[in-house]
Write an enzyme that holds these catalytic residues in place. Structure first.
Site, PDB file in Angstrom:
ATOM      1  N   HIS A  64      40.469  32.972  18.102  1.00 50.95           N
ATOM      2  CA  HIS A  64      39.603  33.936  18.794  1.00 50.95           C
ATOM      3  C   HIS A  64      39.082  35.062  17.913  1.00 50.95           C
ATOM      4  O   HIS A  64      38.341  35.910  18.380  1.00 50.95           O
ATOM      5  CB  HIS A  64      40.318  34.537  20.014  1.00 50.95           C
ATOM      6  CG  HIS A  64      41.458  35.449  19.658  1.00 50.95           C
ATOM      7  ND1 HIS A  64      42.740  34.997  19.446  1.00 50.95           N
ATOM      8  CD2 HIS A  64      41.514  36.777  19.456  1.00 50.95           C
ATOM      9  CE1 HIS A  64      43.529  36.017  19.148  1.00 50.95           C
ATOM     10  NE2 HIS A  64      42.811  37.111  19.139  1.00 50.95           N
TER      11      HIS A  64
HETATM   12  C1  UD1 Z   1      40.713  41.402  22.060  1.00 55.15           C
HETATM   13  C2  UD1 Z   1      41.214  42.327  20.969  1.00 55.15           C
HETATM   14  C3  UD1 Z   1      41.921  41.509  19.886  1.00 55.15           C
HETATM   15  C4  UD1 Z   1      43.013  40.637  20.496  1.00 55.15           C
HETATM   16  C5  UD1 Z   1      42.429  39.790  21.620  1.00 55.15           C
HETATM   17  C6  UD1 Z   1      43.564  39.066  22.278  1.00 55.15           C
HETATM   18  C7  UD1 Z   1      39.900  44.341  20.473  1.00 55.15           C
HETATM   19  C8  UD1 Z   1      38.921  44.939  19.545  1.00 55.15           C
HETATM   20  N1  UD1 Z   1      40.114  43.016  20.322  1.00 55.15           N
HETATM   21  O1  UD1 Z   1      39.736  40.532  21.490  1.00 55.15           O
HETATM   22  O2  UD1 Z   1      42.527  42.388  18.958  1.00 55.15           O
HETATM   23  O3  UD1 Z   1      43.540  39.811  19.493  1.00 55.15           O
HETATM   24  O4  UD1 Z   1      41.800  40.651  22.582  1.00 55.15           O
HETATM   25  O5  UD1 Z   1      43.162  38.078  23.141  1.00 55.15           O
HETATM   26  O6  UD1 Z   1      40.444  45.024  21.287  1.00 55.15           O
HETATM   27  N2  UD1 Z   1      36.271  37.779  27.994  1.00 55.15           N
HETATM   28  C9  UD1 Z   1      36.275  37.136  29.210  1.00 55.15           C
HETATM   29  N3  UD1 Z   1      37.303  37.398  30.063  1.00 55.15           N
HETATM   30  C10 UD1 Z   1      38.308  38.257  29.777  1.00 55.15           C
HETATM   31  C11 UD1 Z   1      38.281  38.905  28.549  1.00 55.15           C
HETATM   32  C12 UD1 Z   1      37.262  38.663  27.663  1.00 55.15           C
HETATM   33  O7  UD1 Z   1      35.389  36.341  29.507  1.00 55.15           O
HETATM   34  O8  UD1 Z   1      39.217  38.433  30.624  1.00 55.15           O
HETATM   35  C13 UD1 Z   1      35.175  37.469  27.038  1.00 55.15           C
HETATM   36  C14 UD1 Z   1      33.958  38.358  27.212  1.00 55.15           C
HETATM   37  O9  UD1 Z   1      32.816  37.591  26.940  1.00 55.15           O
HETATM   38  C15 UD1 Z   1      34.148  39.380  26.096  1.00 55.15           C
HETATM   39  C16 UD1 Z   1      34.831  38.577  25.017  1.00 55.15           C
HETATM   40  O10 UD1 Z   1      35.664  37.661  25.712  1.00 55.15           O
HETATM   41  O11 UD1 Z   1      32.927  39.945  25.678  1.00 55.15           O
HETATM   42  C17 UD1 Z   1      35.649  39.414  24.063  1.00 55.15           C
HETATM   43  O12 UD1 Z   1      36.599  40.232  24.768  1.00 55.15           O
HETATM   44  P1  UD1 Z   1      37.191  41.580  24.061  1.00 55.15           P
HETATM   45  O13 UD1 Z   1      38.284  42.123  24.880  1.00 55.15           O
HETATM   46  O14 UD1 Z   1      36.066  42.489  23.731  1.00 55.15           O
HETATM   47  O15 UD1 Z   1      37.713  41.048  22.700  1.00 55.15           O
HETATM   48  P2  UD1 Z   1      38.670  39.836  22.394  1.00 55.15           P
HETATM   49  O16 UD1 Z   1      37.955  38.892  21.503  1.00 55.15           O
HETATM   50  O17 UD1 Z   1      39.252  39.328  23.659  1.00 55.15           O
HETATM   51  N1  UDP Z   2      49.264  33.328  24.768  1.00 55.36           N
HETATM   52  C1  UDP Z   2      49.357  32.816  26.053  1.00 55.36           C
HETATM   53  N2  UDP Z   2      48.442  31.879  26.471  1.00 55.36           N
HETATM   54  C2  UDP Z   2      47.452  31.405  25.655  1.00 55.36           C
HETATM   55  C3  UDP Z   2      47.377  31.925  24.325  1.00 55.36           C
HETATM   56  C4  UDP Z   2      48.290  32.886  23.925  1.00 55.36           C
HETATM   57  O1  UDP Z   2      50.255  33.199  26.807  1.00 55.36           O
HETATM   58  O2  UDP Z   2      46.654  30.556  26.100  1.00 55.36           O
HETATM   59  C5  UDP Z   2      50.219  34.380  24.343  1.00 55.36           C
HETATM   60  C6  UDP Z   2      51.007  34.110  23.080  1.00 55.36           C
HETATM   61  O3  UDP Z   2      52.218  33.430  23.359  1.00 55.36           O
HETATM   62  C7  UDP Z   2      51.274  35.514  22.566  1.00 55.36           C
HETATM   63  C8  UDP Z   2      50.030  36.267  22.971  1.00 55.36           C
HETATM   64  O4  UDP Z   2      49.432  35.518  24.021  1.00 55.36           O
HETATM   65  O5  UDP Z   2      52.401  36.067  23.241  1.00 55.36           O
HETATM   66  C9  UDP Z   2      49.080  36.426  21.818  1.00 55.36           C
HETATM   67  O6  UDP Z   2      47.879  36.928  22.266  1.00 55.36           O
HETATM   68  P1  UDP Z   2      46.495  36.713  21.525  1.00 55.36           P
HETATM   69  O7  UDP Z   2      46.588  35.572  20.577  1.00 55.36           O
HETATM   70  O8  UDP Z   2      45.449  36.695  22.562  1.00 55.36           O
HETATM   71  O9  UDP Z   2      46.311  38.099  20.730  1.00 55.36           O
HETATM   72  P2  UDP Z   2      46.766  38.627  19.306  1.00 55.36           P
HETATM   73  O10 UDP Z   2      48.229  38.480  19.184  1.00 55.36           O
HETATM   74  O11 UDP Z   2      45.986  37.864  18.288  1.00 55.36           O
HETATM   75  O12 UDP Z   2      46.302  40.051  19.303  1.00 55.36           O
END
Ligand code: UD1
Ligand code: UDP
Length: 388
Positions: A207
Site C-alpha cells: 500500500h
Molecule cells: C495510511 C497511512 C500509512 C499507513 C496506512 C495503513 C498516512 C499518511 N498514511 O495510508 O502510514 O501505513 O494508512 O493502512 O497517514 N481508503 C478507503 N477506505 C478507507 C481508507 C482509505 O477507500 O477506509 C482509500 C481512499 O481512496 C484514500 C486512500 O485509501 O484516499 C488512502 O488513504 P489514507 O488514509 O490517506 O492513506 P493510506 O494509504 O491508507
Molecule cells: N492487517 C490486517 N488485515 C489486512 C492487512 C493487515 O489485519 O488485510 C494488520 C496487520 O496484521 C498489522 C497491521 O494491519 O497488524 C498493519 O497495518 P498496515 O499494513 O495497514 O499499516 P503499516 O503497519 O504499514 O503502517
C-alpha cells in the site's frame, strides 16, 4: 486519577491502542481512558472489524474525517480534535505510530499545553519522501514522552538532540495484541475458506504510495509476483488505495492474468493473523507486518529500499528487497528454500506482550515528576492558549 485520551485513526493504530486501553480499564482506580477515532480509515474492513476482533470499546468520540489530501486531512483532524481536548481537559493524550492522525493530534495538544505521549517513537527510515517519516520526525520533536519500541529508536532520538528524560524504552505494543489474539486467530476459518493449506502459500500486502502510486514501481513488483506465484499461491488482501490504483493505472488485466495470485478484500485482524501465521513466506511494504513476521519467525521480503524497523532485519526474518524484480524473486526463493530454524529465532528485547503495562508505568512516573498535574493546571493551560 489520570484522564487520558487515546487516539486511533487508521488500521495500524487499532492493534497498538487496544492493549493500552485494556490496561487502563484494568487499572480503573488510576486511569480514566477515553478513545477518540479520527475516522482517517472508515471502511468496515479497515476500521470496525478491528474493534470487534480486538474486543475494543466503541470510540467515545468519532471525528468522521475520511480521506483527503495530506493538508486537508491533517487540518480537518486538528480542527475536529481541538474542541474535544478543550472539553475533556485530559492529563495526557496518547498518539501511536506515524499516520496523519498521529501528527495532527499531537500538534493540537502541544499548542494547548496538554501533555502528549508518542507510542512507537524514534523509528526512522531516513527517507523523507515517505509521509510517515515526516509525521515521525515532527511528532517526536513536540511530544513530552517518547515511548520507544527498540533501543535503536532511543539512539535516533538522542542523535536528534532530544533529552534522555523524555525517552523511555518500553518495547513493542503491537506485539501485545499479536500474542494475546493469536490463539483466537487460530479459530478463524479464513485459510480454509480460501482453500489454502498451512505453510503452502505466501501472503502479500502492498500500500505504500512509492509502490502503488508509481506505475513503474508497481509494474516491477507485478513482474516479480508473476514469477513467485508459479512456485506457490499468493493471497493478497488488497488495501483500498491499492485497489483504486490498480484500476486507475490500468493494471487490472495484468494482475488478473497472474495465475496463483488471489486478490481479496482487506481482512480483519483475526483472519489476517491466521493467514499470516500459516504463511510460508510474506511479501509486504507494511511497517507492522515486518515486526509481526519477526515474532512469528516467518521469512519476510520487504518491498522497499529502506526500513524504519532495522531490528527486524538485524535480529528477525526480514530482508529488504526494494522493487527490482530480480532482487524480489531472489529474496523470496531464498526464504522459501531456507525456512528459518525455530531454535535460531530471536525476538527483540521487550517484544514480550507486556508493553502496555510499561507504557502506563511511564505515564504515572512522568506525571509524578511534573509539578501541578491535574485538571486545574490543564484548564488554566488551555484557557491561556485559546485565542477568541
Ligand atoms: C495510511 C497511512 C500509512 C499507513 C496506512 C495503513 C498516512 C499518511 N498514511 O495510508 O502510514 O501505513 O494508512 O493502512 O497517514 N481508503 C478507503 N477506505 C478507507 C481508507 C482509505 O477507500 O477506509 C482509500 C481512499 O481512496 C484514500 C486512500 O485509501 O484516499 C488512502 O488513504 P489514507 O488514509 O490517506 O492513506 P493510506 O494509504 O491508507
Ligand atoms: N492487517 C490486517 N488485515 C489486512 C492487512 C493487515 O489485519 O488485510 C494488520 C496487520 O496484521 C498489522 C497491521 O494491519 O497488524 C498493519 O497495518 P498496515 O499494513 O495497514 O499499516 P503499516 O503497519 O504499514 O503502517
Amino acid at each position: 486519577m489520570l484522564k487520558v485520551i487515546n487516539v486511533a485513526g487508521a488500521r495500524p493504530n487499532f492493534m497498538k491502542v487496544a492493549p493500552i486501553v485494556a490496561a487502563m480499564k484494568r487499572r480503573h482506580a488510576e486511569f480514566q481512558p477515553l478513545l477518540v477515532h479520527t475516522g482517517q480509515h472508515y471502511d468496515e474492513a479497515m476500521s470496525e472489524a478491528f474493534f470487534r476482533d480486538l474486543e475494543m470499546p466503541a470510540p467515545d468520540v468519532y471525528l468522521g474525517i475520511g480521506s483527503a489530501s495530506h493538508a486537508e486531512q491533517t487540518a480537518a483532524i486538528m480542527q475536529a480534535f481541538e474542541p474535544v481536548v478543550v472539553k475533556e481537559k485530559p492529563d495526557w493524550v496518547i498518539v501511536v505510530g506515524d499516520v496523519n492522525s498521529t501528527l495532527a493530534c499531537a500538534l493540537v495538544c502541544v499548542k494547548l499545553g496538554i501533555k502528549v505521549a508518542h507510542v512507537e517513537a524514534g523509528l526512522r527510515s531516513r527517507d523523507r519522501t515517505m509521509p510517515e517519516e515526516i509525521n515521525r520526525l515532527l511528532t517526536d520533536q513536540i511530544a513530552d514522552l517518547l515511548l520507544t519500541p527498540s533501543e535503536d529508536a532511543d539512539a535516533n532520538l538522542r542523535g536528534e538532540g532530544i533529552p534522555a528524560e523524555r525517552i523511555r524504552f518500553v518495547g513493542n505494543v503491537m506485539i501485545d495484541s499479536l500474542l494475546s489474539q493469536l490463539p483466537r486467530a487460530q479459530q478463524s476459518s479464513a485459510r480454509a475458506n480460501l482453500g489454502l493449506v498451512d505453510k503452502e502459500y505466501a501472503v502479500l500486502t502492498l500500500h505504500r504510495p512509492s509502490n502503488v502510486d508509481d506505475p513503474t514501481a508497481f509494474v516491477r513488483v507485478i513482474e516479480a509476483l508473476s514469477e513467485i506465484a508459479r512456485r506457490l499461491p499468493i493471497v493478497f488482501p488488497a488495501h483500498p488505495r491499492t485497489r483504486k490504483m490498480i484500476d486507475e493505472l490500468g493494471l487490472t488485466a495484468r494482475v488478473e492474468k497472474i495465475k496463483g495470485l488471489l486478490v481479496i478484500d482487506p481482512v480483519g485482524y483475526l483472519d489476517f493473523l491466521q493467514l499470516l501465521s500459516g504463511a510460508r513466506l510474506v511479501l509486504t511494504d507494511s511497517g507492522g507486518i515486518q515486526e509481526e513476521t519477526t515474532v512469528l519467525g516467518i521469512p519476510c521480503v520487504t518491498l522497499r529500499e529502506n526500513t524504519e524497523r532495522p531490528i527486524t532485519v538485524e535480529m528477525g526474518t526480514n530482508t529488504l528487497a526494494g522493487t527490482d524484480p530480480g532482487n524480489i524473486v531472489a529474496a523470496a526463493f531464498r526464504g522459501l528454500n531456507n525456512p528459518p530454524n525455530a531454535s535460531a529465532l530471536r525476538i527483540p528485547p521487550l517484544w514480550d506482550g507486556h508493553t502496555a503495562d510499561r507504557i502506563l508505568e511511564a505515564l504515572v512516573a512522568k506525571s509524578e515528576v511534573s509539578t501541578g498535574s491535574g485538571s486545574d493546571r490543564v484548564a488554566s493551560s488551555i484557557s491561556s492558549r485559546l485565542v477568541r
